[in-house]
Design a protein around this motif. Structure first.
Motif, short mmCIF file in Angstrom:
data_model
loop_
_atom_site.label_atom_id
_atom_site.label_comp_id
_atom_site.label_asym_id
_atom_site.label_seq_id
_atom_site.Cartn_x
_atom_site.Cartn_y
_atom_site.Cartn_z
N UNK A 63 0.83 -1.21 0.00
CA UNK A 63 0.00 0.00 0.00
C UNK A 63 0.87 1.26 0.00
N UNK A 64 1.91 1.27 0.81
CA UNK A 64 2.77 2.45 0.88
C UNK A 64 3.45 2.71 -0.47
N UNK A 65 3.91 1.65 -1.12
CA UNK A 65 4.54 1.82 -2.42
C UNK A 65 3.53 2.28 -3.46
N UNK A 66 2.31 1.72 -3.42
CA UNK A 66 1.25 2.15 -4.35
C UNK A 66 0.95 3.64 -4.17
N UNK A 67 0.89 4.08 -2.92
CA UNK A 67 0.61 5.50 -2.64
C UNK A 67 1.72 6.40 -3.18
N UNK A 137 -10.21 -9.54 3.73
CA UNK A 137 -8.97 -8.91 3.28
C UNK A 137 -9.16 -8.65 1.78
N UNK A 138 -9.96 -7.62 1.43
CA UNK A 138 -10.41 -7.46 0.04
C UNK A 138 -9.30 -7.22 -0.98
N UNK A 139 -8.29 -6.43 -0.63
CA UNK A 139 -7.25 -6.15 -1.62
C UNK A 139 -6.45 -7.40 -1.96
N UNK A 140 -6.32 -8.33 -0.99
CA UNK A 140 -5.63 -9.59 -1.28
C UNK A 140 -6.43 -10.43 -2.26
N UNK A 141 -7.74 -10.49 -2.08
CA UNK A 141 -8.58 -11.26 -3.01
C UNK A 141 -8.53 -10.65 -4.40
N UNK A 142 -8.51 -9.33 -4.49
CA UNK A 142 -8.44 -8.67 -5.79
C UNK A 142 -7.12 -8.95 -6.49
N UNK A 143 -6.01 -8.93 -5.76
CA UNK A 143 -4.74 -9.22 -6.40
C UNK A 143 -4.62 -10.70 -6.75
N UNK A 144 -5.23 -11.57 -5.95
CA UNK A 144 -5.27 -12.99 -6.29
C UNK A 144 -6.03 -13.20 -7.60
N UNK A 145 -7.19 -12.54 -7.71
CA UNK A 145 -8.00 -12.65 -8.94
C UNK A 145 -7.24 -12.11 -10.14
N UNK A 292 1.91 -8.02 -8.39
CA UNK A 292 0.60 -7.53 -8.82
C UNK A 292 -0.12 -6.75 -7.72
N UNK A 293 0.26 -7.01 -6.46
CA UNK A 293 -0.38 -6.31 -5.35
C UNK A 293 -0.23 -4.81 -5.44
N UNK A 294 0.91 -4.33 -5.91
CA UNK A 294 1.12 -2.88 -6.01
C UNK A 294 0.19 -2.28 -7.05
N UNK A 295 0.09 -2.91 -8.23
CA UNK A 295 -0.77 -2.39 -9.30
C UNK A 295 -2.23 -2.40 -8.88
N UNK A 296 -2.67 -3.47 -8.23
CA UNK A 296 -4.06 -3.57 -7.80
C UNK A 296 -4.37 -2.53 -6.74
N UNK A 297 -3.47 -2.32 -5.82
CA UNK A 297 -3.72 -1.32 -4.77
C UNK A 297 -3.64 0.10 -5.33
#
Length: 309
Positions: A63-67, A137-145, A292-297
């Protein structure tokens, strides 16, 4: 297009259209992250507080890196060493932070429903749930998807099994909600003591207690960590026993008549729920999930900032 919600409290509150919008926006941000200059001015002059009442490595850094990639002003808050240790309430802590003119709040808390509580009391601030107790943990599910679609092209009709401590896993619940909404078939696998009763009826998922049968059935196996810190009673005799019955090994994967995708939300307990040679194998997309977590967040933050305006 805009999200139908001003907060990201859980996958349960999102529509399939919301999910598709986040995932398609993440594709664009992943392209940004491949450039030599990875920073864009999308959230310039937006102030975001990362409010973590529980330990976190991947989610907090992601999240910090995405921000930072979106040019937001970021403040990191940890409960340890703060006035929380002196008895300050959650609402007082947050009100004090928001009095400093904060626009968005990313929150992880051990109490299920804590982000929903804040959203009711602070309607003018976008709240993002980075994990609340054993709820979501919604952002984790989104990055998993996002990672599954990147690997297999779609979620529609794919067979996904979640393996391990389903009872205590917020990742499992968010994944089940999302996968069902997007047309995937979902099964959970693990020892009976770690799978909630009535999960088949309540969430319309299949249950499998035999790991080999679960692996033979699936296209994707999302292996979950044993949440020892959330278990208030002994649910299996030892980690060694768990590994013998439910640990995913390379020999198991080699015995299958097809290739399957291996995922893990981290942190990995190597030699417990998954062997090292599986985590590091060609089957694994674990490091791609982290990337992918950074892009999704980034997509989540960008879209929620737009919904506030």
């Amino acid at each position: 297009m805009q999200l139908s919600t001003k907060h990201l409290l859980g996958i349960k509150e999102l529509t399939p259209e919301d999910i598709s919008l986040i995932l398609s926006t993440a594709i664009q941000f992943k392209e940004v992250l491949q450039r030599p200059i990875k920073k864009v001015p999308s959230l310039r002059d937006v102030t975001i507080v990362n409010l973590f009442y529980e330990n976190s490595t991947r989610t907090r850094i992601s999240f910090e890196l995405a921000e930072k990639r979106l040019s937001a002003d970021t403040i990191n808050f940890a409960a340890s060493g703060s006035s929380v240790s002196k008895g300050e309430t959650l609402l007082d802590t947050v009100n004090n932070i928001l009095s400093m003119k904060v626009d968005m709040l990313v929150m992880r808390h051990s109490a299920s429903g804590a982000p929903h509580f804040l959203a009711r009391h602070l309607p003018g601030t976008a709240i993002i749930n980075a994990g609340d107790g054993i709820n979501e943990h919604p952002s984790q599910a989104l990055l998993d998807a996002f990672s599954i679609i990147e690997k297999l092209g779609t979620l529609q009709g794919k067979k996904i099994v979640l393996i391990g401590d389903i009872m205590h896993s917020r990742v499992a619940l968010s994944n089940i909600y999302l996968l069902k909404k997007m047309g995937a078939e979902v099964k959970v696998a693990g020892p009976p003591t770690l799978i909630p009763k009535y999960i088949e009826q309540a969430l319309d998922v299949q249950v499998e207690y035999n790991l080999r049968k679960a692996l033979e059935w699936c296209d994707v196996a999302n292996v979950l960590r044993i949440q020892l810190e959330r278990q208030n009673q002994v649910l299996f005799s030892s980690l060694r026993e768990y590994n013998l019955s439910y640990g995913v090994t390379l020999a198991m994967l080699d015995a299958l008549k097809k290739d399957i995708v291996i995922m893990h939300p981290g942190p990995i307990n190597r030699g417990v729920e998954i062997d090292s040679d599986v985590a590091d194998s060609r089957h694994s997309i674990i490091l791609q999930q982290v990337e992918n977590g950074v892009a999704v967040r980034m997509a989540i933050l960008y879209l929620l900032a737009g919904s506030k305006s």
